[in-house]
Scaffold this motif. Structure first.
Motif, PDB file in Angstrom:
ATOM      1  N   MET B   1       1.230  -1.298   0.169  1.00  0.00           N
ATOM      2  CA  MET B   1       0.234   0.218   0.255  1.00  0.00           C
ATOM      3  C   MET B   1       0.798   1.147  -0.394  1.00  0.00           C
ATOM      4  O   MET B   1       2.183   1.496   0.776  1.00  0.00           O
ATOM      5  N   ASP B 114      -4.790   9.557  -1.665  1.00  0.00           N
ATOM      6  CA  ASP B 114      -5.349   8.748  -1.796  1.00  0.00           C
ATOM      7  C   ASP B 114      -4.551   7.759  -0.993  1.00  0.00           C
ATOM      8  O   ASP B 114      -4.732   6.757  -0.342  1.00  0.00           O
ATOM      9  N   GLN B 116      -2.767   5.504   2.045  1.00  0.00           N
ATOM     10  CA  GLN B 116      -3.513   4.713   3.227  1.00  0.00           C
ATOM     11  C   GLN B 116      -2.021   4.728   4.487  1.00  0.00           C
ATOM     12  O   GLN B 116      -2.855   5.027   5.045  1.00  0.00           O
ATOM     13  N   ASN B 137      -7.868   9.335   3.510  1.00  0.00           N
ATOM     14  CA  ASN B 137      -8.163   8.171   3.440  1.00  0.00           C
ATOM     15  C   ASN B 137      -7.311   7.145   4.162  1.00  0.00           C
ATOM     16  O   ASN B 137      -7.012   6.295   3.345  1.00  0.00           O
ATOM     17  N   ARG B 139      -4.697   5.006   5.899  1.00  0.00           N
ATOM     18  CA  ARG B 139      -5.399   3.341   7.099  1.00  0.00           C
ATOM     19  C   ARG B 139      -4.160   3.765   8.949  1.00  0.00           C
ATOM     20  O   ARG B 139      -4.960   3.096   9.704  1.00  0.00           O
ATOM     21  N   GLY B 248      -0.171  -4.125   4.773  1.00  0.00           N
ATOM     22  CA  GLY B 248      -1.343  -3.598   5.310  1.00  0.00           C
ATOM     23  C   GLY B 248      -1.988  -4.424   6.555  1.00  0.00           C
ATOM     24  O   GLY B 248      -3.397  -4.264   6.748  1.00  0.00           O
TER      25      GLY B 248
END
Lengths: 301, 301
Positions: B1, B114, B116, B137, B139, B248
């Protein structure tokens, strides 16, 4: 297997952010033997004065420690006064009264001559050498020392280092003894002086074991409160040598386990003043903390 | 990611016992991104001056790092001069010239919106907060900071801390931020400020990871020579965040693996001046050192 400790017995007066205590039982032989008594049968060679009475001997007896080698002589017992401030990583000595310890000459009772494991606490290197030479049947002997002897009596220290398998010292002492600031290089130099097993104690950062076959690091257990660091090094040595004597196993895997037990016992020692916490342990508590250190260090390969 | 780094790009001049270098590529975004590029695709937001040319950009391109967010403005690039002596655990700053970094306002290219995973290197907390808010966005985001902001801008720092999941700081900073000298208590306090994952970097003693589910310690890999500690902390962060972004996976077991990769990469960083060693790595070397740290810490339960 049998384990003998030679070192100091003292009355410590200690100030930390958690309080003050006056003349509580301390000294390298005390911390070591009380700790190792959880693992194996331990005997002690040390000297005390006339102010060391039945009450103090009783503490050793409670842990089934053989004190026939503790000589009681005219005069006062060794006294140390120290203070810890800030991050408590260093003791500041406020007063030292050697008293009867000044003229300590270790005498090994005949009953101890077949001992198989030996811990030589931090005393004059020539005395350490005499003890080592008096014990022909050892499987392994460990030595502690300090800056004072590294600087002041390097030849005498070199002689006794040739005779021991295990050396337990702190980072600063390892750098001083080797003349090397890099710990890996320092260890390689020291391992050529005699002790093939070197444990470098790093206080709140744990310890690093340089064994003949590999290197191993163990962290210190994380505590909510460090009440009194006095004796943590001798306690580490007590757990380390106690486990080796209990198992009689000097393999690489078992040296690692011994280092973990050293860290476990050191973490208990600092929770209270003196040997207070070390007297109130259970084997289940020791095993539980061993598993905690496993959890603290485990990751997937 | 995808992983974005925001921080400094600098020219460092460094003196260590192993030599001197003049104006080599450095800065938090540099160390972080070069390191993380071994794990995942990385982009950088930073500012450089007119003296930052094709040669320097080429270093990032070699590692496929996206530098569209590196703004080139009139003036000179940030310069830092420092010295390490003795045990090399602390840099002594000899000179700092902020130059174009003084008026750095991070601008996030639309192509990065975008992303992460985010690393906010050690810059003004209000700028860190603006970047964090511009990226909806994410994580997970990680933050580094320092004594200067902890003391000087505590309210601004508190605001940005509320918005990040991960904080990477050193022991002294953790004590200062929490007002607690005990690390376990300090961690508990900090984990209530926002970041539920706290990595306390301990230099040559490794790092301790306080995760929501458990605590984990990883040692530093033992090196024969530490040539230059500059950037070791950002490199640790690059390995840590690089592995998280690559997988991730924010599970407890994977946070532990990430901390080991942090230690692995930090150990490479200090072997040479600047990012020299980090540019010449192979994935096999990284995996090999990961296994070395496993050997260094393994013991039987």
């Amino acid at each position: 297997m049998s384990l003998l400790a030679v070192g100091s017995i003292a009355f410590d007066s200690i100030r930390t952010p958690y309080g003050n205590v006056e003349e509580i039982l301390g000294g390298s032989a005390t911390f070591f033997s009380v700790t190792a008594s959880w693992f194996t049968s331990v005997s002690v060679v040390a000297v005390v004065g006339e102010d060391f009475g039945e009450k103090e001997f009783q503490i050793f007896r409670e842990r089934s420690i053989d004190t026939r080698g503790v000589e009681r002589v005219p005069g006062r017992t060794f006294r140390w006064m120290g203070e810890y401030t800030g991050d408590m990583s260093q003791a500041h000595t406020l007063d030292t009264q050697l008293n009867v310890f000044q003229s300590f000459v270790p005498k090994i009772p005949a009953a101890y001559l077949d001992t198989q494991f030996l811990f030589l606490g931090n005393i004059v290197p020539t005395l350490q050498l005499n003890v080592r030479r008096a014990l022909p049947n050892l499987r392994a002997s460990a030595l502690d020392t300090m800056n004072y002897w590294i600087n002041g009596m390097p030849e005498d220290l070199a002689e006794v280092l040739k005779t021991v398998e295990i050396l337990l010292i702190n980072e600063g002492e390892a750098r001083m003894l080797s003349g090397q600031s890099n710990l890996k290089k320092a260890a390689a130099i020291i391992q050529k002086l005699g002790p093939t097993v070197l444990v470098i104690k790093r206080g709140e950062h744990g310890a690093t074991l340089f064994a003949p076959e590999s290197v191993f690091t163990v962290p210190a257990y994380l505590l909510d409160e460090v009440c009194d660091p006095t004796g943590a090094g001798d306690t580490f040595a007590g757990g380390f040598m106690g486990h080796l004597a209990r198992t009689g196993d000097l393999s690489d895997a078992n040296l690692r386990r011994a280092a973990v037990y050293g860290s476990v016992m050191g973490s208990f020692a600092v929770e209270e003043f003196g040997v207070g916490r070390l007297l109130r342990l259970t084997l289940a508590q020791i095993e539980s903390r061993y598993r905690e250190i496993k959890k603290l260090t485990h990751f997937d390969a």
